[in-house]
Motif scaffolding. Sequence first.
Motif, PDB file in Angstrom:
ATOM      1  N   ALA A 338      70.504 -36.080   8.981  1.00  0.00           N
ATOM      2  CA  ALA A 338      69.628 -36.683   9.987  1.00  0.00           C
ATOM      3  C   ALA A 338      70.506 -37.084  11.156  1.00  0.00           C
ATOM      4  O   ALA A 338      71.688 -37.363  10.980  1.00  0.00           O
ATOM      5  N   GLU A 339      69.929 -37.073  12.348  1.00  0.00           N
ATOM      6  CA  GLU A 339      70.672 -37.530  13.520  1.00  0.00           C
ATOM      7  C   GLU A 339      69.796 -38.475  14.299  1.00  0.00           C
ATOM      8  O   GLU A 339      68.669 -38.146  14.647  1.00  0.00           O
ATOM      9  N   ARG A 340      70.368 -39.637  14.569  1.00  0.00           N
ATOM     10  CA  ARG A 340      69.625 -40.682  15.248  1.00  0.00           C
ATOM     11  C   ARG A 340      68.936 -40.167  16.505  1.00  0.00           C
ATOM     12  O   ARG A 340      67.759 -40.462  16.737  1.00  0.00           O
ATOM     13  N   ASP A 341      69.619 -39.355  17.289  1.00  0.00           N
ATOM     14  CA  ASP A 341      69.081 -38.986  18.600  1.00  0.00           C
ATOM     15  C   ASP A 341      68.110 -37.809  18.561  1.00  0.00           C
ATOM     16  O   ASP A 341      67.647 -37.338  19.594  1.00  0.00           O
ATOM     17  N   ARG A 342      67.797 -37.307  17.354  1.00  0.00           N
ATOM     18  CA  ARG A 342      66.769 -36.263  17.234  1.00  0.00           C
ATOM     19  C   ARG A 342      65.528 -36.789  16.531  1.00  0.00           C
ATOM     20  O   ARG A 342      64.534 -36.074  16.384  1.00  0.00           O
ATOM     21  N   LEU A 343      65.589 -37.994  16.058  1.00  0.00           N
ATOM     22  CA  LEU A 343      64.577 -38.552  15.172  1.00  0.00           C
ATOM     23  C   LEU A 343      63.341 -39.014  15.949  1.00  0.00           C
ATOM     24  O   LEU A 343      63.457 -39.613  17.004  1.00  0.00           O
ATOM     25  N   ALA A 379      54.628 -40.732   9.940  1.00  0.00           N
ATOM     26  CA  ALA A 379      55.198 -39.392  10.104  1.00  0.00           C
ATOM     27  C   ALA A 379      56.592 -39.520  10.692  1.00  0.00           C
ATOM     28  O   ALA A 379      56.834 -40.357  11.566  1.00  0.00           O
ATOM     29  N   VAL A 380      57.486 -38.711  10.155  1.00  0.00           N
ATOM     30  CA  VAL A 380      58.859 -38.708  10.636  1.00  0.00           C
ATOM     31  C   VAL A 380      59.245 -37.265  10.892  1.00  0.00           C
ATOM     32  O   VAL A 380      59.052 -36.411  10.025  1.00  0.00           O
ATOM     33  N   ASP A 381      59.755 -36.975  12.060  1.00  0.00           N
ATOM     34  CA  ASP A 381      60.303 -35.639  12.322  1.00  0.00           C
ATOM     35  C   ASP A 381      61.800 -35.787  12.548  1.00  0.00           C
ATOM     36  O   ASP A 381      62.246 -36.555  13.405  1.00  0.00           O
ATOM     37  N   LEU A 382      62.566 -35.041  11.730  1.00  0.00           N
ATOM     38  CA  LEU A 382      64.014 -35.194  11.789  1.00  0.00           C
ATOM     39  C   LEU A 382      64.648 -34.286  12.845  1.00  0.00           C
ATOM     40  O   LEU A 382      65.800 -34.487  13.218  1.00  0.00           O
ATOM     41  N   GLY A 383      63.897 -33.266  13.271  1.00  0.00           N
ATOM     42  CA  GLY A 383      64.424 -32.382  14.314  1.00  0.00           C
ATOM     43  C   GLY A 383      65.636 -31.575  13.890  1.00  0.00           C
ATOM     44  O   GLY A 383      66.429 -31.145  14.739  1.00  0.00           O
ATOM     45  N   MET A 384      65.781 -31.367  12.575  1.00  0.00           N
ATOM     46  CA  MET A 384      66.987 -30.681  12.076  1.00  0.00           C
ATOM     47  C   MET A 384      66.689 -29.259  11.597  1.00  0.00           C
ATOM     48  O   MET A 384      67.536 -28.388  11.664  1.00  0.00           O
ATOM     49  N   GLY A 385      65.496 -29.043  11.034  1.00  0.00           N
ATOM     50  CA  GLY A 385      65.203 -27.744  10.431  1.00  0.00           C
ATOM     51  C   GLY A 385      63.720 -27.612  10.180  1.00  0.00           C
ATOM     52  O   GLY A 385      62.906 -28.223  10.879  1.00  0.00           O
ATOM     53  N   ARG A 386      63.352 -26.828   9.160  1.00  0.00           N
ATOM     54  CA  ARG A 386      61.938 -26.535   8.939  1.00  0.00           C
ATOM     55  C   ARG A 386      61.408 -27.084   7.627  1.00  0.00           C
ATOM     56  O   ARG A 386      60.308 -26.750   7.206  1.00  0.00           O
TER      57      ARG A 386
END
Lengths: 409, 409
Positions: A338-343, A379-386
């Motif tokens: 997870a990355e703080r700035d993509r969350l 809802a949480v989107d991690l912005g890392m993958g699918r």
Amino acid sequence: MSKTLAVSPLALPLPELPVVGGVRFATAEAGIRYRGRTDVLLADFAPGTTVAGVFTRNKCPGAPITWCRDILPRGSARGLLVNAGNANVFNGASGAAAVRASAVAAARALTCTAEEIFLASTGVIGEPMPAEKITSVTDGLAARLSPDGWRAAASAIMTTDTFPKAATRTTMIGSTSVRISGIAKGSGMIAPDMATMLAFVVTDAAIPAPMLQTMLVQAIEPTFNCITVDSDTSTSDTVLLFATGSAGNAPIAHTKDLKAFRLALLGVLHDLAQMVIRDGEGARKLIEITVTGAVSRRSARRVGLAIANSPLVKTAVAGEDANWGRIVMAVGKAGEPAERDRLAVAVGGVWMAREGRVVDGYQEAPVVTHMRGSEIKIAVDLGMGRGSAVVWGCDLTHGYIDINGSYRS
Amino acid sequence: MSKTLAVSPLALPLPELPVVGGVRFATAEAGIRYRGRTDVLLADFAPGTTVAGVFTRNKCPGAPITWCRDILPRGSARGLLVNAGNANVFNGASGAAAVRASAVAAARALTCTAEEIFLASTGVIGEPMPAEKITSVTDGLAARLSPDGWRAAASAIMTTDTFPKAATRTTMIGSTSVRISGIAKGSGMIAPDMATMLAFVVTDAAIPAPMLQTMLVQAIEPTFNCITVDSDTSTSDTVLLFATGSAGNAPIAHTKDLKAFRLALLGVLHDLAQMVIRDGEGARKLIEITVTGAVSRRSARRVGLAIANSPLVKTAVAGEDANWGRIVMAVGKAGEPAERDRLAVAVGGVWMAREGRVVDGYQEAPVVTHMRGSEIKIAVDLGMGRGSAVVWGCDLTHGYIDINGSYRS
């Protein structure tokens, strides 16, 4: 337990439960721990019934778990004996002896072998199991078996449950209509790592045991393994699936013949898992957590469970506080990529935070209204993958502490 | 926060805190969130002060954590600036700007560079940080620095803490007497994965930064990393250790010259960690869990933490119920090597269960008496190997829910 718990505000009514060919039930008041209620369930299955099962991953399982694991590879079942009030866990050799005595008594009553009797016990851990209270009622139970006993069965297996739980579906295998019905119990010591409680599902379809086992394991993953009340994995978790064959469907040629059945099974397990979480000890709000953008489905599930198990998130929900900072904290502690700035974080469909900060012009009002409801969506989107997953939990309230601070008294 | 919390029944008095050469403190009421109390701390260190630090492993750390990680490799410190009330977490670029502005203001006031100023923030997550409230008080703080400010410093960094926390030791390096004193804050969002809260420790010893870092990491493991209030790992956890060199000890020739210092440091961190757990939100009982017979120390610690974090164990302790079945459950769910039939459980020094069953003739009376006390001792022997660990937790009470169900209100 001496006191009566108020029915959960999230309770659902028991559905109409049709007869499923090949299974009959009877219940009795054995007085194992409770008074004035049924606490033993006997189910009888038609000859030829196949069986699948999944059990707790807890390293200190109850004696009935050990028994079921031993007989499951045979793949056939003639009976199921369940008691509430004593879990028969951590009772050493006497626990194993109680299991054998119970299986032998049920087998005699049902005219089969002990190794065709599946057992489950739920209740207090570490108290000697009074097997004679069970063995003394099995003959009477066998004399009263009825195909209409679903509701009574669902009630006899309850412990701290505040409402009985059952679900049913009708589907097709080829041109044959088949039914799947199940009951479940559980409201505390619920965390994913297999079954998370007791559930017994019966279908009148004819399905070989190995195929049944594969379908059960697959259907457990997005249902029972995606709910959590308190992160505590029970020593007695059991899900058993019996296929009596009474519907008379043709032998399964291809697994694709089971596509509709698989969906119906998923539906039954989903309903049962939802009812368990709705009866979470002290729960006043159901929490549904959707995680997207993870590196994998497994990672998404772990992040979802970290949120669902966080005492700070659970108490915030109880307090109707849309405290997304605690959600961010829980994502961060999950140990998953997870990355703080993509969350990004949303509550009640409103995105509150994106790319590491609060959304410009974020208005709290609709979220506050959502938090006052009884079904909270995070809802949480991690912005890392699918990878994505949905998990369910409940809030942490004074009720949970009331129930568990005095369970044995 | 608007309401005042009652002091924890497990509180310990603040010890006498002697002057530690090379450090001075000042505090101020900046009104960041709280009213009528100090909320900013500035510490000034003598030129030549070395520094070591450990930080949260949470993947969503606060902006001050990022700042400290960046400057720590330089190994030198001239100032420390801490605020309570706003954690400056998840504030994106504006959070980073607030950090830089604060560091620049403190550096100007202390006549050093911004990269010599360590920062920590604690409080609400995701609210914009009003940096100007901090930068407007730094000059005044620098004018009021005093070597006697330990008590005031411990109070200024509190959030939901109900008592200030500090510890001190005097020890020797060679023939030179040196002091180690520290302060800490934290009572919720406490779980091991580094510091688990804020702690600032200062010694007047002269110790190179790399040596200081090694000692700090080693001393964190059995102290702060063995406590848990609620399994929730904060985004702001920080432990900083400063060595001012004012004691004038000779350069360290061998690490064995630091043996006594190492023990004293361990003592200070142990005391601080104990105070944090004694101020666990809503805690009424301290729980000490000793795990022996594990396959490794790491495995023992994990089993201990599974017990300490189990809501069912924590509520049983709150209810004064010596429910060893729940302890067995927690051991089993930890995922560490364990075997039911080798497991032994004791409460208050009384072995209740051994080899997979209750001990013959087990008498509950002395255990019941123990459970009524405020310091509960649980021992678990896994019978698998020689690994052992001690961890500390607290009970889960209505107080925890009261505090966290309405933190932002």
